[in-house]
Design a protein around this motif. Structure first.
Motif, PDB file in Angstrom:
ATOM      1  N   ILE A   1      15.674 101.164 -22.264  1.00  0.00           N
ATOM      2  CA  ILE A   1      16.633 100.621 -21.035  1.00  0.00           C
ATOM      3  C   ILE A   1      18.068 101.468 -21.844  1.00  0.00           C
ATOM      4  O   ILE A   1      18.235 101.529 -22.736  1.00  0.00           O
ATOM      5  CB  ILE A   1      16.969  99.486 -21.633  1.00  0.00           C
ATOM      6  N   ALA A   2      18.408 102.015 -20.795  1.00  0.00           N
ATOM      7  CA  ALA A   2      20.305 102.706 -20.863  1.00  0.00           C
ATOM      8  C   ALA A   2      21.368 102.005 -20.338  1.00  0.00           C
ATOM      9  O   ALA A   2      20.924 101.458 -19.152  1.00  0.00           O
ATOM     10  CB  ALA A   2      19.848 103.970 -20.365  1.00  0.00           C
ATOM     11  N   ILE A   3      22.288 102.035 -21.010  1.00  0.00           N
ATOM     12  CA  ILE A   3      23.685 100.728 -20.550  1.00  0.00           C
ATOM     13  C   ILE A   3      24.369 102.113 -20.572  1.00  0.00           C
ATOM     14  O   ILE A   3      25.391 102.395 -21.378  1.00  0.00           O
ATOM     15  CB  ILE A   3      23.203  99.870 -20.712  1.00  0.00           C
ATOM     16  N   ASP A   4      25.134 102.006 -19.766  1.00  0.00           N
ATOM     17  CA  ASP A   4      27.209 102.690 -19.304  1.00  0.00           C
ATOM     18  C   ASP A   4      27.145 101.397 -19.955  1.00  0.00           C
ATOM     19  O   ASP A   4      27.498 100.023 -18.971  1.00  0.00           O
ATOM     20  CB  ASP A   4      26.868 102.921 -17.929  1.00  0.00           C
ATOM     21  N   ASN A   5      28.166 101.968 -21.035  1.00  0.00           N
ATOM     22  CA  ASN A   5      28.942 100.553 -21.621  1.00  0.00           C
ATOM     23  C   ASN A   5      30.413 101.080 -21.627  1.00  0.00           C
ATOM     24  O   ASN A   5      31.303 100.906 -22.314  1.00  0.00           O
ATOM     25  CB  ASN A   5      28.935 100.272 -23.278  1.00  0.00           C
ATOM     26  N   THR A   6      30.762 101.798 -20.841  1.00  0.00           N
ATOM     27  CA  THR A   6      32.540 102.015 -20.834  1.00  0.00           C
ATOM     28  C   THR A   6      33.286 100.859 -20.512  1.00  0.00           C
ATOM     29  O   THR A   6      34.038 100.691 -21.139  1.00  0.00           O
ATOM     30  CB  THR A   6      32.660 103.194 -18.856  1.00  0.00           C
ATOM     31  N   PHE A   7      32.941  99.917 -19.827  1.00  0.00           N
ATOM     32  CA  PHE A   7      34.171  99.038 -19.065  1.00  0.00           C
ATOM     33  C   PHE A   7      34.131  97.999 -20.498  1.00  0.00           C
ATOM     34  O   PHE A   7      35.599  97.581 -20.669  1.00  0.00           O
ATOM     35  CB  PHE A   7      33.258  98.149 -17.944  1.00  0.00           C
ATOM     36  N   LEU A   8      33.526  98.109 -21.509  1.00  0.00           N
ATOM     37  CA  LEU A   8      33.539  96.385 -23.046  1.00  0.00           C
ATOM     38  C   LEU A   8      33.736  97.396 -23.797  1.00  0.00           C
ATOM     39  O   LEU A   8      33.829  96.916 -24.747  1.00  0.00           O
ATOM     40  CB  LEU A   8      32.530  95.528 -22.465  1.00  0.00           C
ATOM     41  N   GLY A   9      32.911  98.830 -23.973  1.00  0.00           N
ATOM     42  CA  GLY A   9      32.693  99.398 -25.420  1.00  0.00           C
ATOM     43  C   GLY A   9      33.228 100.155 -25.902  1.00  0.00           C
ATOM     44  O   GLY A   9      33.974 100.651 -25.014  1.00  0.00           O
ATOM     45  N   PRO A  10      33.411 100.428 -27.657  1.00  0.00           N
ATOM     46  CA  PRO A  10      32.636  99.709 -28.372  1.00  0.00           C
ATOM     47  C   PRO A  10      32.880  98.016 -28.505  1.00  0.00           C
ATOM     48  O   PRO A  10      32.181  97.803 -29.709  1.00  0.00           O
ATOM     49  CB  PRO A  10      32.279 101.126 -29.056  1.00  0.00           C
ATOM     50  N   LEU A  11      34.132  97.397 -28.048  1.00  0.00           N
ATOM     51  CA  LEU A  11      34.929  97.367 -28.886  1.00  0.00           C
ATOM     52  C   LEU A  11      34.471  95.651 -28.682  1.00  0.00           C
ATOM     53  O   LEU A  11      33.814  94.551 -29.349  1.00  0.00           O
ATOM     54  CB  LEU A  11      35.561  96.689 -28.754  1.00  0.00           C
TER      55      LEU A  11
ATOM     56  N   THR B   1      39.915  95.106 -17.307  1.00  0.00           N
ATOM     57  CA  THR B   1      39.625  95.731 -16.322  1.00  0.00           C
ATOM     58  C   THR B   1      38.910  95.010 -15.464  1.00  0.00           C
ATOM     59  O   THR B   1      38.086  94.212 -15.851  1.00  0.00           O
ATOM     60  CB  THR B   1      38.743  97.330 -16.099  1.00  0.00           C
ATOM     61  N   PHE B   2      38.956  94.929 -14.183  1.00  0.00           N
ATOM     62  CA  PHE B   2      38.603  93.630 -13.728  1.00  0.00           C
ATOM     63  C   PHE B   2      39.184  93.616 -11.435  1.00  0.00           C
ATOM     64  O   PHE B   2      40.049  94.934 -11.231  1.00  0.00           O
ATOM     65  CB  PHE B   2      39.784  92.445 -13.783  1.00  0.00           C
ATOM     66  N   SER B   3      38.326  92.988 -11.010  1.00  0.00           N
ATOM     67  CA  SER B   3      38.349  92.986  -9.378  1.00  0.00           C
ATOM     68  C   SER B   3      39.501  92.056  -9.250  1.00  0.00           C
ATOM     69  O   SER B   3      39.120  91.399  -9.330  1.00  0.00           O
ATOM     70  CB  SER B   3      37.155  93.504  -9.034  1.00  0.00           C
ATOM     71  N   LEU B   4      40.537  92.516  -8.122  1.00  0.00           N
ATOM     72  CA  LEU B   4      41.348  91.437  -7.221  1.00  0.00           C
ATOM     73  C   LEU B   4      40.900  91.968  -6.380  1.00  0.00           C
ATOM     74  O   LEU B   4      41.172  92.901  -5.598  1.00  0.00           O
ATOM     75  CB  LEU B   4      42.663  92.107  -7.994  1.00  0.00           C
ATOM     76  N   TYR B   5      40.523  90.526  -5.474  1.00  0.00           N
ATOM     77  CA  TYR B   5      40.850  90.348  -4.280  1.00  0.00           C
ATOM     78  C   TYR B   5      41.602  89.864  -3.256  1.00  0.00           C
ATOM     79  O   TYR B   5      42.037  88.893  -3.924  1.00  0.00           O
ATOM     80  CB  TYR B   5      39.299  89.876  -3.227  1.00  0.00           C
ATOM     81  N   LEU B   6      42.717  90.244  -2.326  1.00  0.00           N
ATOM     82  CA  LEU B   6      43.644  90.128  -1.772  1.00  0.00           C
ATOM     83  C   LEU B   6      43.571  89.208  -0.218  1.00  0.00           C
ATOM     84  O   LEU B   6      42.244  89.762   0.165  1.00  0.00           O
ATOM     85  CB  LEU B   6      44.789  90.991  -1.647  1.00  0.00           C
ATOM     86  N   ASN B   7      43.744  88.231  -0.158  1.00  0.00           N
ATOM     87  CA  ASN B   7      43.910  87.893   1.607  1.00  0.00           C
ATOM     88  C   ASN B   7      44.186  88.809   2.568  1.00  0.00           C
ATOM     89  O   ASN B   7      45.222  89.521   2.350  1.00  0.00           O
ATOM     90  CB  ASN B   7      44.642  86.787   1.591  1.00  0.00           C
ATOM     91  N   GLY B   8      43.115  89.425   3.109  1.00  0.00           N
ATOM     92  CA  GLY B   8      43.698  90.438   4.345  1.00  0.00           C
ATOM     93  C   GLY B   8      42.522  91.329   3.701  1.00  0.00           C
ATOM     94  O   GLY B   8      41.443  91.269   3.969  1.00  0.00           O
ATOM     95  N   GLY B   9      43.222  92.784   4.590  1.00  0.00           N
ATOM     96  CA  GLY B   9      42.210  93.801   4.364  1.00  0.00           C
ATOM     97  C   GLY B   9      42.566  95.003   3.847  1.00  0.00           C
ATOM     98  O   GLY B   9      43.427  95.168   3.245  1.00  0.00           O
ATOM     99  N   GLU B  10      42.265  96.360   4.291  1.00  0.00           N
ATOM    100  CA  GLU B  10      42.969  97.341   3.823  1.00  0.00           C
ATOM    101  C   GLU B  10      44.246  97.519   3.836  1.00  0.00           C
ATOM    102  O   GLU B  10      44.671  97.898   2.846  1.00  0.00           O
ATOM    103  CB  GLU B  10      42.024  98.654   4.438  1.00  0.00           C
ATOM    104  N   ALA B  11      44.758  97.412   4.746  1.00  0.00           N
ATOM    105  CA  ALA B  11      46.717  97.499   4.959  1.00  0.00           C
ATOM    106  C   ALA B  11      47.410  96.789   4.508  1.00  0.00           C
ATOM    107  O   ALA B  11      48.096  97.113   3.491  1.00  0.00           O
ATOM    108  CB  ALA B  11      46.631  96.543   6.484  1.00  0.00           C
ATOM    109  N   GLU B  12      46.691  94.960   4.219  1.00  0.00           N
ATOM    110  CA  GLU B  12      47.180  94.645   2.848  1.00  0.00           C
ATOM    111  C   GLU B  12      46.658  95.364   1.672  1.00  0.00           C
ATOM    112  O   GLU B  12      48.220  95.032   0.387  1.00  0.00           O
ATOM    113  CB  GLU B  12      46.800  93.133   2.804  1.00  0.00           C
TER     114      GLU B  12
END
Length: 439
Positions: free
Chosen positions: A225-235, A354-365
């Motif tokens: 089992i291999a895991i990409d730990n880039t977002f949270l590791g190593p802290l 690092t997080f994902s932000l979803y805005l009201n609207g679409g690509e233009a917004e």
């Protein structure tokens, strides 16, 4: 340096100075990684007393004797297990790389580690070392777009198949996919990315390990089992402690942390790392000495940088989630479901930055928001000292088919943000005026 031996291989004691043994504890107290980053793996007396390791810009290394050269090449070529016992040639090893590898291992208490010229070269070299034609790879989804392309398009040319399960899948769903993969061929590897890029959904590593172990109990081949730990590791996440066999990094991100180097890393057991090292030796994907030296510099401040960025992200996300222009935030500090909360509490020691932000609207917004930013930089990547913002659907994941993007939640209204080390209130001011730009 790890490449030095105690005596010359002819049996005659060498008159060269030898490195002092590493100091890993004092009076029974195990030293913390933040302390070891300042000197572990390096003895200044071997380099004219230089406090910091020099950059060893050399293509090759002189052997103490012909017998030593033979012994080193037996390790490099795999004739003798354990790898080279000395420095040979800069495609295989070097002082800067070995010191940085030793220090990287410390963070997750890994038996061994390897550095690569990029995160993708680390992933590609690992897969090439582990996979054979006709094999099956099971992976979580989504993955970084280039990783998906490598597995689906490149390895697919050589008869490698793949099956995936959603990042947030239950233990039963994970088990069902692994069991189905067993019916297609030899399962070479189970590859995870947690949290998923760019949706920020956590994978239940412990559930994957349990299902893998039960389904392959007593068999001669058990897929690592291999895991990409880039977002949270190593802290904030240490996957080896939860049963993973290999941890993969884009060290360009948090470990490098200054947006000025490109590097990758793989950590794990000596046996698996030896297999990957032989492939790295063959195809030459090792990190260069200068970048390895820069990475050593960055590791000294890793805990400080990641801690500050994490504190900033918590404050910024608490503010963003209350804004009318925001549809939702996928941030680990605000788990969307009870299952995600459970995984977070079992696996993580922090929510990251690092997080994902979803805005009201679409690509233009989304584009209007990104174009209005004044402090945050409009750029791909993450984990730097500066705040970065990008549009995954139109940038990093542009090559992903539209139907798959929709199924994975990579929408036109998604913005990925990596919070840096600026003042949190200044960042909030920047996001406030950028949100006003979309109404």
């Amino acid at each position: 340096m790890s490449g030095e031996s105690e005596a010359d291989l002819t049996g005659v004691e060498s008159n060269r100075r030898r490195p002092k043994p590493p100091i890993m504890e004092i009076d029974g107290r195990k030293l913390k990684p933040a302390t070891l980053m300042m000197g572990h793996g390096y003895d200044p007396t071997l380099s004219e007393g230089s406090l910091k390791p020099p950059i060893f810009l050399t293509s090759t290394f002189a052997f103490e004797s012909a017998a030593a050269g033979k012994r080193h090449f037996e390790g490099v070529t795999g004739i003798r297990p354990g790898g080279s016992e000395g420095l040979v040639y800069s495609r295989f090893n070097g002082p800067n790389q070995e010191i940085a590898e030793d220090r990287l291992s410390v963070w997750e208490e890994a038996e061994d580690a390897l550095l690569f010229s990029s995160g993708m070269s680390a992933i590609a070299t690992t897969l090439l070392a582990m996979v054979q034609p006709g094999d099956v790879i099971v992976h979580s989804a989504p993955l970084y777009a280039a990783t998906e392309s490598l597995i689906g398009r490149i390895l697919g040319k050589f008869g490698v198949q793949w099956l995936d399960f959603p990042a947030g899948a239950s233990a039963d769903e994970i088990g069902a996919v692994i069991e189905k993969a067993k019916g297609l061929g030899r399962v070479a590897m189970i590859y995870l990315e947690s949290p998923a890029n760019p949706t920020n959904v956590l994978v239940d590593i412990e559930a994957v390990v349990a299902r893998r172990n039960s389904l392959f109990e007593g068999e001669s081949h058990v897929p690592p089992i291999a895991i990409d730990n880039t977002f949270l590791g190593p802290l904030w996440l240490k996957p080896l402690a939860h049963g993973a066999d290999l941890v993969i990094y884009s060290l360009t991100k948090y470990a490098g942390g200054h947006s000025d180097l490109v590097a990758g890393g793989v950590l794990g057991s000596s046996a698996l790392i030896t297999t990957i090292r032989l492939m790295r030796n063959t195809i030459g994907t090792i990190l260069d000495p200068h970048s390895a030296w820069m990475l050593m510099r960055s590791l000294e401040t890793l805990e400080l940088r990641m801690s500050r960025a994490g504190e900033n992200a918590a404050k910024v996300c608490a503010w963003l989630r209350e804004q009318p222009q925001v549809e939702k935030i996928v941030y680990l500090g605000f788990p969307e479901t009870e299952r995600q909360r459970d995984i977070y509490e079992r696996h993580c020691t922090g929510a990251g930055s690092t997080f994902s932000l979803y805005l009201n609207g679409g690509e233009a917004e989304a584009f209007a928001f990104l174009d209005a930013l004044k402090i945050a930089k409009l750029a791909v990547s993450l984990g730097g000292t500066e705040t970065l913002a990008s549009h995954p659907a139109a940038m990093t994941h542009l090559s992903v088919p539209a139907a798959r993007k929709a199924a994975l939640g990579i929408g036109d209204n998604m913005v990925r943000i990596s919070i840096g080390c600026e003042d949190a209130d200044d960042l909030i001011a920047d996001f406030a005026q950028a949100l006003r730009a979309i109404g």
